[in-house]
Design an enzyme around this catalytic site. Structure first.
Site, mmCIF file in Angstrom:
data_model
loop_
_atom_site.group_PDB
_atom_site.id
_atom_site.type_symbol
_atom_site.label_atom_id
_atom_site.label_comp_id
_atom_site.label_asym_id
_atom_site.label_seq_id
_atom_site.Cartn_x
_atom_site.Cartn_y
_atom_site.Cartn_z
ATOM 1 N N ASP A 81 49.548 18.723 12.440
ATOM 2 C CA ASP A 81 48.689 19.918 12.238
ATOM 3 C C ASP A 81 48.536 20.475 10.865
ATOM 4 O OD1 ASP A 81 47.377 22.630 13.358
ATOM 5 O OD2 ASP A 81 47.621 21.737 15.116
ATOM 6 N N HIS A 123 47.427 27.872 12.573
ATOM 7 C CA HIS A 123 47.088 26.877 13.776
ATOM 8 C C HIS A 123 48.160 26.260 14.025
ATOM 9 C CE1 HIS A 123 45.157 23.734 15.812
ATOM 10 N NE2 HIS A 123 44.406 24.741 16.400
ATOM 11 N N SER A 300 42.594 23.044 21.571
ATOM 12 C CA SER A 300 44.076 23.042 20.617
ATOM 13 C C SER A 300 45.021 23.488 21.371
ATOM 14 C CB SER A 300 43.832 23.587 19.275
ATOM 15 O OG SER A 300 43.065 23.173 18.455
#
Length: 352
Positions: A81, A123, A300
């Site tokens: 990520d 994120h 996600s």
């Protein structure tokens, strides 16, 4: 952008609405004391509807109760990520306070080319928190497989952009260094539809399967009829997103192998996944030391939950082969196909 390298974009929808409260399944263990936004012991349960009872939530209470030791203990989950806020570094980077007691193993940064895979977006930290944020520590929210170890592998930059070559290399690196599960909360978007366009990534997912690692990937948030790549690649468990009302999110791509709570909009109602994580606005300004309650929604978040549930299944002592773990999760899903971690970790065949 480096010439000759395929760009990739993470599909992520930030939702302003708070998550809808969920009800916990009855469990034979003490409910965690994490306070959530309410600031009272156990307040997390009012925030994290996604961890509530099936079939809306994934039934974290029963999954934890079914675990003989710390849920996910001994399992390594690679988070490919934007990095993870897993350690301090100078004045600009700080460790997420609710990850302070979580276990990390050595990772790698394929964006900067070093060994310190720190988050410059938020994120990746949000994803890692859903997977293994410390639970019952009197802080923030909870993580599903909080006994598992996270391997941070940075393949996306501060703008959530990356390259197929880095993702492929990241998958191979993670597997070679002991990852049991590889989480890909990212996708190439609707313009990439076949392995011929990203051959190195598909070869890497095949390599992972042969080496005994399960690859879990987000189906994408374009509202399409099929999962995006690499979720649609062979040897990958694709994950779509459901909402707090139990239906498929309007933004989620269809046709995934399994569905998990990710939030989004359905029939005019919007929900999101809440975690104690890095604040994206501060990160965008170059400050990676600010943390708080952050809502995100999309596949996600769903993929993170499935990766965590896979770790629980592996830690339970069943067949750890990637196909066996994936088959177990799918077979134990609710009638609507939504992940049921409680059922997946229970002994014996699934009754759903």
């Amino acid at each position: 952008m480096r010439h000759g390298r395929q760009a990739i974009f993470v599909a992520l929808a930030l939702a302003g609405a708070l998550a809808v409260s969920g009800q916990l399944a009855t469990a034979a263990f003490a409910i965690p004391n994490d306070p959530g936004q309410g600031g009272v012991a156990g307040g997390w349960a009012s925030d994290q509807w996604n961890f509530g009872a099936a079939p809306i939530g994934l039934d974290a209470a029963d999954a934890w109760s079914n675990s003989a030791a710390r849920p996910g203990a001994g399992v390594v989950i690679a988070v490919l990520d934007s990095g993870v806020a897993y350690r301090d570094k100078g004045a600009r980077f700080a460790r997420d306070p609710d990850l302070s007691a979580s276990t990390f193993v050595q990772g790698h940064d394929f964006v900067d080319g070093d060994r310190v895979a720190l988050d410059e977006n938020g994120h990746g930290t949000h994803v890692a928190s859903t997977i293994a944020q410390r639970t019952n520590n009197g802080k923030g929210e909870t993580g599903l497989a909080y006994g598992a170890s996270i391997m941070p592998v940075r393949v996306l930059d501060a703008d959530k952009k990356g390259h197929a070559s880095d993702i492929a290399a990241g998958i191979r690196w993670a597997v070679k260094h002991g990852a049991d599960v590889v989480n890909l909360s990212l996708d190439f978007g609707p313009h990439v539809t076949a392995c011929a366009q990203i051959p190195t990534v598909c070869k890497a997912t095949r390599f992972a399967a042969r080496r005994g690692a399960l690859v879990v990937a987000a189906a994408g948030n374009d509202g399409g009829s099929t999962p995006a790549m690499p979720a649609a690649a062979p040897h990958v468990l694709s994950v779509a997103a459901s909402t707090a009302t139990g239906c498929l999110a309007a933004s989620s791509n269809r046709g995934a192998t399994i569905v998990a709570p990710g939030g989004g909009t359905c029939s005019g109602q919007t929900s999101s996944i809440l975690q104690f994580s890095m604040k994206p606005a501060a990160a965008a300004a170059g400050d990676y030391t600010k943390f708080g309650f952050v809502s995100m929604s999309g596949t996600s978040q769903s993929a993170a939950e499935v990766s965590a549930a896979a770790a629980l299944v592996i830690a339970s002592g069943g067949d750890p082969a990637p196909k066996a773990v994936a088959d177990r999760l799918v077979a134990c899903a609710s009638g609507a196909g939504i992940l049921d971690a409680g059922a997946a970790t229970a002994p014996g065949p699934c009754m759903n």
